[in-house]
Design a protein around this motif. Structure first.
Motif, PDB file in Angstrom:
ATOM      1  N   GLU A  89       0.834  -1.201  -0.199  1.00 33.72           N
ATOM      2  CA  GLU A  89       0.017   0.169   0.014  1.00 33.72           C
ATOM      3  C   GLU A  89       0.863   1.192   0.006  1.00 33.72           C
ATOM      4  OE1 GLU A  89      -3.372   2.088   2.701  1.00 33.72           O
ATOM      5  OE2 GLU A  89      -3.010   0.018   2.863  1.00 33.72           O
ATOM      6  N   SER A  90       1.939   1.201   0.784  1.00 32.39           N
ATOM      7  CA  SER A  90       2.909   2.333   0.526  1.00 32.39           C
ATOM      8  C   SER A  90       3.749   2.669  -0.648  1.00 32.39           C
ATOM      9  CB  SER A  90       3.953   1.942   2.026  1.00 32.39           C
ATOM     10  OG  SER A  90       4.884   2.992   1.845  1.00 32.39           O
ATOM     11  N   GLN A  92       2.289   1.625  -3.287  1.00 34.69           N
ATOM     12  CA  GLN A  92       1.367   2.140  -4.272  1.00 34.69           C
ATOM     13  C   GLN A  92       1.175   3.650  -3.891  1.00 34.69           C
ATOM     14  OE1 GLN A  92      -0.229   0.644  -6.957  1.00 34.69           O
ATOM     15  NE2 GLN A  92      -1.106   2.666  -7.274  1.00 34.69           N
ATOM     16  N   ASN A  93       1.087   4.032  -2.922  1.00 35.51           N
ATOM     17  CA  ASN A  93       0.618   5.649  -2.611  1.00 35.51           C
ATOM     18  C   ASN A  93       1.847   6.529  -3.228  1.00 35.51           C
ATOM     19  OD1 ASN A  93      -1.516   4.853  -1.214  1.00 35.51           O
ATOM     20  ND2 ASN A  93      -0.661   4.900   0.971  1.00 35.51           N
ATOM     21  N   CYS A  94       3.277   5.783  -3.070  1.00 36.63           N
ATOM     22  CA  CYS A  94       4.167   6.688  -3.465  1.00 36.63           C
ATOM     23  C   CYS A  94       4.181   6.886  -4.855  1.00 36.63           C
ATOM     24  CB  CYS A  94       5.634   5.956  -2.966  1.00 36.63           C
ATOM     25  SG  CYS A  94       6.345   6.192  -1.416  1.00 36.63           S
ATOM     26  N   GLU A  96       1.743   6.758  -6.864  1.00 39.10           N
ATOM     27  CA  GLU A  96       0.648   7.902  -7.134  1.00 39.10           C
ATOM     28  C   GLU A  96       1.174   9.047  -6.998  1.00 39.10           C
ATOM     29  OE1 GLU A  96      -2.919   6.470  -4.853  1.00 39.10           O
ATOM     30  OE2 GLU A  96      -3.133   4.621  -5.898  1.00 39.10           O
ATOM     31  N   GLU A  97       1.984   9.264  -5.947  1.00 33.60           N
ATOM     32  CA  GLU A  97       2.277  10.772  -5.872  1.00 33.60           C
ATOM     33  C   GLU A  97       3.312  11.057  -6.810  1.00 33.60           C
ATOM     34  OE1 GLU A  97       4.996  12.993  -2.254  1.00 33.60           O
ATOM     35  OE2 GLU A  97       4.304  10.993  -1.776  1.00 33.60           O
ATOM     36  N   CYS A 146       9.048   3.607  -3.817  1.00 35.50           N
ATOM     37  CA  CYS A 146       8.715   2.754  -5.103  1.00 35.50           C
ATOM     38  C   CYS A 146       9.333   1.608  -4.995  1.00 35.50           C
ATOM     39  CB  CYS A 146       8.381   3.644  -6.431  1.00 35.50           C
ATOM     40  SG  CYS A 146       7.226   4.966  -6.288  1.00 35.50           S
TER      41      CYS A 146
END
Length: 171
Positions: A89-90, A92-94, A96-97, A146
């Motif tokens: 999840e982390s 994926q968030n990176c 997306e950022e 990532c």
């Protein structure tokens, strides 16, 4: 009774699985290379479509080139290469950022090409191991969050974007 039997069985099974793992990694690498080749074909066709050389052709010849390009794109679209990257999840968030930050460059490009170029160069510098280059710490932190596969793609994407910016400024 042979006490080494279970150990030999485990070693044999582990060897089979090691081989399978090596095979799938090779398949992934080949698929990623093929996907990159496909992207290069798309880029080449787009370069032809945007070439200044078209200005020297008659309307009939331009139409022939355009139809040829369309046929190639149609053929490209019959190929679907999909290699999934497993992400936490982390991660994926990176990612997306990162995508949001790169989208900002693209949006800035329309209004302020010089600023877009500077942003892109700063992001590339953030991915560089050279300490003397000034990069964007926020971007660097996000990239480091990532997956390795994503990091490689991000750098290629940024370099392609910078090449596009430099090419469009020359026109």
């Amino acid at each position: 009774m042979d006490d080494d039997g279970p150990q030999r069985s485990k070693q044999y099974l582990t060897t089979i699985l090691d081989h399978a793992e090596m095979l799938i990694e090779n398949i992934r690498k080949e698929a990623l290379k093929m996907a990159e080749d496909l992207e290069n074909v798309y880029s080449s066709v787009e370069d032809v479509r945007n070439s200044e050389l078209l200005d020297h052709l008659s309307d009939v010849d331009k139409e022939d080139i355009n139809q040829f390009a369309n046929r190639i794109i149609d053929r490209c679209e019959t190929v679907n290469i999909n290699v999934l990257t497993t992400r936490s999840e982390s991660q994926q968030n990176c990612l997306e950022e990162i995508n949001t930050m790169i989208d900002r460059i693209v949006n800035t490009l329309r209004e302020d090409p010089d600023n877009a170029k500077a942003m892109c160069q700063s992001y590339i510098a953030s991915c560089s191991p050279l300490e003397n280059e000034l990069g964007c710490k926020v971007f660097e932190t996000a990239v480091l969050g990532c997956t390795l596969d994503d990091q490689k793609r991000i750098i290629k994407r940024l370099q392609g974007l910078l090449d596009y910016i430099m090419g469009s400024k020359d026109k």
